[in-house]
Design an enzyme around this catalytic site. Structure first.
Site, PDB file in Angstrom:
ATOM      1  N   GLU A 294      26.104  16.577  54.558  1.00 27.48           N
ATOM      2  CA  GLU A 294      25.699  15.829  53.369  1.00 27.48           C
ATOM      3  C   GLU A 294      24.697  14.771  53.799  1.00 27.48           C
ATOM      4  O   GLU A 294      25.076  13.651  54.170  1.00 27.48           O
ATOM      5  CB  GLU A 294      26.901  15.162  52.678  1.00 27.48           C
ATOM      6  CG  GLU A 294      27.854  16.133  52.026  1.00 27.48           C
ATOM      7  CD  GLU A 294      28.890  15.442  51.122  1.00 27.48           C
ATOM      8  OE1 GLU A 294      28.923  14.206  51.062  1.00 27.48           O
ATOM      9  OE2 GLU A 294      29.664  16.175  50.484  1.00 27.48           O
TER      10      GLU A 294
ATOM     11  N   GLU B 248      36.049  15.914  53.407  1.00 26.42           N
ATOM     12  CA  GLU B 248      36.213  14.541  53.895  1.00 26.42           C
ATOM     13  C   GLU B 248      37.691  14.169  53.924  1.00 26.42           C
ATOM     14  O   GLU B 248      38.075  13.077  53.473  1.00 26.42           O
ATOM     15  CB  GLU B 248      35.406  13.567  53.023  1.00 26.42           C
ATOM     16  CG  GLU B 248      33.909  13.772  53.157  1.00 26.42           C
ATOM     17  CD  GLU B 248      33.068  12.775  52.352  1.00 26.42           C
ATOM     18  OE1 GLU B 248      33.599  12.170  51.407  1.00 26.42           O
ATOM     19  OE2 GLU B 248      31.884  12.618  52.676  1.00 26.42           O
TER      20      GLU B 248
END
Ligand code: NAG
Ligand code: NAG
Ligand code: NAG
Length: 554
Positions: free
Chosen positions: A282, A202
């Site tokens: 995710e 991320e």
């Protein structure tokens, strides 16, 4: 178990349904496959097919249904049971973080033994027939202490983490030169079961947006893992984050939880990756817990519905978490959202496989969804773990902390005019005691205070060995005290976990500023780094030697 595969959809696209294709197209496809097989030097391959929007495993269209498990959060004796339950849930793949700070506790000192035996964990996944998606960071977030970065990076206070800062890159490179050669033989192409490797995590959510850093990582990963392995990134669906988190040469995947229109969310991935497999790296089955807040809860029906929507699109998915586990020792992280929010010891995550290793209603709902798309393994789901009633455990007081500083801090205190941080005295975790004397008589209450953001994260205040109260980060910053000149003032500072996400990941601990009495800084401190853990070990002399528990089963 007999399973219906009537609604089986995989990587939808013209090539996916040969029955609907003309014979000529089919012949062409076969020819292309033959050619590509001949061109490939290795019979084992894992690639992106940009034409059919699929992965190709050994040249055959493939999508994975994966779940996250973190070996550092599961005691080694339970690894096999948890992985077997994941396999029996119908997962083909597990997604695994490598926390750098768990393996390189001090610069150049590595530990891959016991619960840190990453290769033993990988061998176990292979033995159970699971594929692996590896996420070696170097930054992982994961609600893990400092997002997996070692606290010793902060020994250089002005280091810019997750950037092209040469000091940071040097530490990263020496770590990757230890870690990635261990990984290489486990890659799918080399006979192992690791099908892909994530670079950073991320990164688009980090303020630095330093493409030079991502490019550097790409170069190091390629140099150490070879040119064949599939490297990828993961970011949220926000355009800004996908802009800063992605890089040419790294396949861009996204993450999102249940409850939204899956087609629209995958449009975000399509904007940065117009072709290739859809991947949610995710898919949130639950959420983390913060101290003082209610346990996270995400409905099983909701999670199952979102999963079905994802699989219906032919996408690949990793469920985060499938089994959360526990933040043992000092490894829990923290967030900073308006205020410092430490993560609890439990990392149950309301995941399908509970912290105790028990299959939940959510696990069975997920398994039912998976069974609509691919066959489940034959055989029963292993049962919940056995539970024991230990009865009450009475905690006995052995000593007063202030009376055993010579045991807890055998090297003695550090003298300093003004307070020093944990990092300045090279203490990564736990507790440090700061001691000074009152400079004058204080017959009427005076204000003991510290500036904002200087108590990290909690300071228990004792005056003349009497507990006075607690100063807290983003909480109470002042106490009223009275006393006599020369009275000992002790502040026991607790590190509650370094921030694992966001801009404030350089999360220094201890006293970060001066402690003042009626606005005048106190000086002449003695600083005791406390070795609480080693003091509890059997070789410890004196009052802290652990006693055998009465009635311990033999
Ligand atoms: C999801 O969004 C797509 C595209 O905007 C739309 O066609 C579809 O109907 C939506 N699905 C649902 C369940 O709302
Ligand atoms: C980071 O911490 C500082 C104080 O140390 C605070 O002023 C700032 O708002 C924080 N930034 C973020 C993004 O949380
Ligand atoms: C603490 O106070 C002293 C004396 O006023 C000052 O020189 C020093 O910079 C202060 N330290 C911090 C971290 O503010």
């Amino acid at each position: 178990m007999v399973v219906s595969t009537s609604s089986f959809v995989l990587c939808p696209g013209p090539a996916e349904h040969p029955a609907r294709m003309g014979l000529l197209a089919l012949a062409l496809l076969l020819a292309v496959r033959l050619l590509s097989t001949q061109a490939s030097p290795s019979p084992r391959s894992f690639q992106v097919d940009y034409e059919r929007n699929c992965f190709l495993k050994d040249g055959v269209p493939f999508r994975y249904i994966s779940g996250s498990i973190h070996y550092a959060r599961v005691p080694r004796p339970a690894w096999r049971d948890r992985l077997l339950k994941m396999h029996m849930s119908g997962l083909s793949t597990v997604q695994v973080y490598v926390p750098w700070n768990y393996h390189e506790m001090l610069p150049g000192v590595y530990d891959f033994t016991g619960n840190r035996d990453l290769e033993a964990f990988l061998d176990l996944t292979a033995e159970l027939g699971l594929l692996v998606i590896l996420r070696p960071g170097p930054y992982i977030c994961a609600e893990w202490e400092m997002g997996g970065l070692p606290a010793w990076l902060l020994w250089k206070p002005d280091i810019i983490l997750r950037s092209s800062d040469p000091a940071y890159l040097a530490a990263v490179d020496s770590w990757l030169h230890v870690l990635l050669p261990k990984i290489k033989p486990h890659l799918y192409q080399h006979g192992g079961n690791i099908i892909s490797v994530q670079v950073e995590n991320e990164y688009g959510s980090y303020y630095a947006c330093d493409y030079g850093y991502l490019r550097h990582l790409l170069g190091s990963f390629r140099a150490l893992l070879g040119s064949e392995v599939l490297l990828f990134t993961t970011d949220s669906t926000r355009a800004e984050e996908l802009r800063c988190g992605t890089l040419q040469g790294l396949y861009a995947t996204i993450d999102f939880g249940p409850g939204s229109n899956v087609t629209e969310l995958f449009d975000a991935q399509r904007r940065v990756e117009p072709k290739g497999p859809l991947v949610n790296s995710e898919y949130y089955t639950g959420w983390l817990d913060y101290w003082g807040e209610a346990h996270a809860s995400t409905s099983a029906a909701w999670v199952a519905q979102g999963l079905e929507d994802i699989l219906q699109l032919g996408a690949s998915v990793n469920m985060y978490m499938f089994h959360g586990g526990t933040n043992f020792a000092y490894w829990s992280g923290a967030d900073y959202k308006d205020q410092y929010k430490p993560v609890t010891t439990s990392y149950d995550y309301d995941a399908p496989l509970s912290e105790a290793g028990d299959p939940t209603e959510k696990l069975f709902a997920i398994r039912m969804v998976i069974s609509k798309f691919q066959p489940l393994p034959v055989g029963p789901m292993p049962p919940a773990t056995p539970k024991y009633a230990y009865g009450w455990v009475a905690l006995r007081k052995y000593a007063d902390l202030l009376d055993v500083l010579d045991v807890l801090c055998p090297s003695g205190p550090i003298q300093s005019q003004f307070p020093l941080t944990f990092e300045a005295i090279k203490q990564a975790h736990g507790f440090v005691l700061y001691r000074t004397q009152l400079p004058r008589d204080i017959p009427d209450p005076a204000t003991l205070s510290a500036p904002p953001h200087s108590i990290c994260d909690r300071g228990y205040v004792m005056l003349h060995k009497e507990y006075q109260g607690m100063l807290e980060r983003d909480g109470q910053m002042t106490l009223r005290v009275t006393g006599k000149a020369g009275d000992t003032l002790d502040m026991l500072l607790e590190n509650m976990g370094r921030i694992s996400f966001g801009a404030n990941v350089s999360d220094f601990k201890g006293l970060l500023g001066n402690v003042s009495l009626d606005s005048i800084p106190l000086n002449n401190w003695l600083i005791y780094p406390l070795a609480i853990d080693t003091a509890g070990q059997p070789s410890t002399p004196g009052p802290l030697r652990p006693l055998a528990l009465p009635g311990t089963p033999s």
